[in-house]
Scaffold this motif. Structure first.
Motif, mmCIF file in Angstrom:
data_model
loop_
_atom_site.group_PDB
_atom_site.id
_atom_site.type_symbol
_atom_site.label_atom_id
_atom_site.label_comp_id
_atom_site.label_asym_id
_atom_site.label_seq_id
_atom_site.Cartn_x
_atom_site.Cartn_y
_atom_site.Cartn_z
ATOM 1 N N THR A 20 0.804 -1.218 0.000
ATOM 2 C CA THR A 20 0.000 0.000 0.000
ATOM 3 C C THR A 20 0.840 1.272 0.000
ATOM 4 N N ASN A 21 2.075 1.199 0.493
ATOM 5 C CA ASN A 21 2.896 2.405 0.605
ATOM 6 C C ASN A 21 4.066 2.442 -0.377
ATOM 7 N N VAL A 22 4.133 1.512 -1.322
ATOM 8 C CA VAL A 22 5.275 1.489 -2.239
ATOM 9 C C VAL A 22 5.241 2.718 -3.153
ATOM 10 N N ARG A 23 6.390 3.318 -3.358
ATOM 11 C CA ARG A 23 6.506 4.526 -4.179
ATOM 12 C C ARG A 23 7.068 4.251 -5.569
ATOM 13 N N LEU A 24 7.745 3.113 -5.724
ATOM 14 C CA LEU A 24 8.438 2.858 -6.980
ATOM 15 C C LEU A 24 7.524 2.756 -8.205
ATOM 16 N N PRO A 25 6.300 2.207 -8.122
ATOM 17 C CA PRO A 25 5.465 2.206 -9.324
ATOM 18 C C PRO A 25 5.240 3.612 -9.875
ATOM 19 N N ARG A 26 4.959 4.579 -9.018
ATOM 20 C CA ARG A 26 4.779 5.956 -9.481
ATOM 21 C C ARG A 26 6.055 6.486 -10.124
ATOM 22 N N MET A 27 7.193 6.150 -9.522
ATOM 23 C CA MET A 27 8.462 6.647 -10.035
ATOM 24 C C MET A 27 8.797 6.017 -11.385
ATOM 25 N N PHE A 28 8.683 4.699 -11.466
ATOM 26 C CA PHE A 28 8.981 4.019 -12.728
ATOM 27 C C PHE A 28 8.040 4.487 -13.831
ATOM 28 N N ASN A 29 6.762 4.585 -13.533
ATOM 29 C CA ASN A 29 5.813 4.985 -14.567
ATOM 30 C C ASN A 29 6.047 6.415 -15.015
ATOM 31 N N ALA A 30 6.513 7.271 -14.099
ATOM 32 C CA ALA A 30 6.870 8.636 -14.485
ATOM 33 C C ALA A 30 8.076 8.632 -15.417
ATOM 34 N N VAL A 31 9.039 7.757 -15.144
ATOM 35 C CA VAL A 31 10.215 7.639 -16.015
ATOM 36 C C VAL A 31 9.814 7.086 -17.375
ATOM 37 N N PHE A 32 8.987 6.040 -17.386
ATOM 38 C CA PHE A 32 8.557 5.451 -18.651
ATOM 39 C C PHE A 32 7.851 6.493 -19.525
ATOM 40 N N GLU A 33 6.999 7.305 -18.893
ATOM 41 C CA GLU A 33 6.285 8.331 -19.657
ATOM 42 C C GLU A 33 7.243 9.409 -20.151
ATOM 43 N N ARG A 34 8.146 9.842 -19.289
ATOM 44 C CA ARG A 34 9.050 10.943 -19.623
ATOM 45 C C ARG A 34 9.981 10.570 -20.763
ATOM 46 N N PHE A 35 10.425 9.300 -20.794
ATOM 47 C CA PHE A 35 11.400 8.873 -21.799
ATOM 48 C C PHE A 35 10.772 7.999 -22.887
ATOM 49 N N ASP A 36 9.447 8.027 -22.967
ATOM 50 C CA ASP A 36 8.700 7.368 -24.041
ATOM 51 C C ASP A 36 9.044 5.885 -24.137
ATOM 52 N N ILE A 37 8.976 5.208 -23.000
ATOM 53 C CA ILE A 37 9.230 3.771 -22.933
ATOM 54 C C ILE A 37 7.885 3.052 -22.821
ATOM 55 N N ASP A 38 7.665 2.086 -23.685
ATOM 56 C CA ASP A 38 6.401 1.345 -23.698
ATOM 57 C C ASP A 38 6.446 0.265 -22.607
ATOM 58 N N ALA A 39 6.229 0.701 -21.379
ATOM 59 C CA ALA A 39 6.304 -0.209 -20.232
ATOM 60 C C ALA A 39 5.469 0.357 -19.103
ATOM 61 N N VAL A 40 5.121 -0.501 -18.154
ATOM 62 C CA VAL A 40 4.354 -0.095 -16.981
ATOM 63 C C VAL A 40 4.801 -0.939 -15.798
ATOM 64 N N MET A 41 4.789 -0.342 -14.610
ATOM 65 C CA MET A 41 5.065 -1.101 -13.385
ATOM 66 C C MET A 41 3.811 -1.119 -12.527
ATOM 67 N N ALA A 42 3.516 -2.299 -11.933
ATOM 68 C CA ALA A 42 2.350 -2.450 -11.066
ATOM 69 C C ALA A 42 2.745 -3.197 -9.799
ATOM 70 N N PRO A 43 2.194 -2.805 -8.654
ATOM 71 C CA PRO A 43 2.449 -3.550 -7.418
ATOM 72 C C PRO A 43 1.653 -4.847 -7.397
ATOM 73 N N ALA A 44 2.177 -5.835 -6.658
ATOM 74 C CA ALA A 44 1.490 -7.119 -6.514
ATOM 75 C C ALA A 44 1.581 -7.539 -5.044
ATOM 76 N N HIS A 45 0.439 -7.661 -4.408
ATOM 77 C CA HIS A 45 0.408 -8.045 -2.996
ATOM 78 C C HIS A 45 0.543 -9.566 -2.906
ATOM 79 N N VAL A 46 1.723 -10.013 -2.461
ATOM 80 C CA VAL A 46 2.041 -11.443 -2.455
ATOM 81 C C VAL A 46 2.487 -11.863 -1.057
ATOM 82 N N ALA A 47 1.811 -12.843 -0.482
ATOM 83 C CA ALA A 47 2.187 -13.351 0.832
ATOM 84 C C ALA A 47 3.501 -14.110 0.747
ATOM 85 N N THR A 48 4.195 -14.165 1.847
ATOM 86 C CA THR A 48 5.495 -14.834 1.884
ATOM 87 C C THR A 48 5.396 -16.283 1.421
ATOM 88 N N ARG A 49 4.373 -16.985 1.855
ATOM 89 C CA ARG A 49 4.250 -18.406 1.509
ATOM 90 C C ARG A 49 4.046 -18.617 0.008
#
Length: 307
Positions: A20-49
């Protein structure tokens, strides 16, 4: 603006628990948009097990190009890799994973490089200095590896770990001492007297009412403080150190300085170069409003103030 997603879009994931508090998706997606990279980052809530199964299954998708690993999964990721960089092997954790041409998974750890870049930006000397690291977890180990790896010329001369678990601090210190030239020890006190730099890698400060992890009054007049926490900044520890007139900084810049390494690792070299040249747009994105005035804070500091 949410990125346009098509069949050609590369996918990057950031598994964690929670996310819920991860900042990197916003940062990566801002970079992808700024440098015209056809990519997206998304968080995934995954339990340890479920983490091992998730990683192996996710990389079966040909358009999944990589992952940034969020807590608490960084140590678990190492066991799933076919190869890892030096920092990842020594610290026993990684924060990035990618699939290479032969289908194998490789990982690396850039927490340490992020810290060193932040220290340089804030004119905080660490080369040839005495450093106290509070904590002996994954992040503390990564910080220690980075500070020790440069040797006594380009790295710290003396590194001490303190943790409420003495055995944990001793284990991390012994591992680093076996790999690097810097003197690396465990100490039974958080007393900062005699140290040039203190790095807080404990969770103390995340919650209001947390005790300070050290007695700021005992810090040397020339000493500096770096608190790697990303929430509740500036923490009471940072505020207390600043009240003494010390150079005390929050962990946001550590995250900013890791971004070019992440981008290089994933093959986005032009974007990595661009972020190294100008990362202000990322600082504006992740610094809380209460710290907006500190985006250009390094301009106020000079190396002779902490030498």
């Amino acid at each position: 603006m949410f990125p346009f997603i098509a069949g050609s879009t590369d996918l990057y994931l950031i598994p964690g628990d929670p996310v819920t508090n991860v900042r990197l998706p916003r940062m990566f997606n801002a970079v992808f948009e700024r440098f015209d990279i056809d990519a997206v980052m998304a968080p995934a809530h995954v339990a340890t097990r479920d983490f091992a199964v998730f990683v192996k299954a996710a990389f079966l998708a040909k358009n999944v190009r990589g992952m940034v690993i969020a807590p608490p999964h960084k140590p678990l990721a190492v066991t799933l890799l076919d190869g890892a960089g030096l920092f990842g092997r020594v610290a026993g954790s990684v924060n990035v994973v990618k699939r290479i041409a032969n289908g194998e998974l490789e990982g690396d750890l850039f927490d340490g490089e992020g810290l060193l870049g932040a220290l340089d930006r804030y004119n905080i000397p660490f080369r040839g200095k005495r450093v106290l690291i509070l904590g002996a977890g994954v992040s503390a180990a990564a910080v220690g590896v980075a500070l020790a790896e440069g040797g006594t010329v380009n790295g710290a001369e003396h590194i001490a770990f303190h943790d409420i678990s003495a055995g944990k601090a001793a284990g991390v210190a012994a591992k680093l001492d076996a790999f690097f030239d810097a003197t690396t020890i465990a100490v039974d006190s958080s007393d900062p007297a005699g140290y040039d730099l203190v790095v807080n890698a404990t969770p103390l400060g995340l919650k209001e009412g947390d005790a300070l992890p050290l007695d700021v009054a005992r810090m040397e007049p020339h000493a500096a403080l770096f608190d790697i926490l990303l929430r509740n900044q500036p923490t009471p520890l940072v505020r207390a150190a600043r009240a003494r007139g010390l150079n005390a900084q929050a962990g946001f810049e550590m995250l900013i300085q890791q971004m070019p390494y992440y981008l290089d690792f994933f093959g986005h070299t032009a974007a990595a170069h661009g972020v190294r040249q100008d990362a202000r747009f990322l600082r504006e994105l992740i610094y809380p409003q209460s710290m907006a005035a500190e985006i250009d804070a390094p301009l106020r500091y000079h190396s002779d103030s902490v030498a």
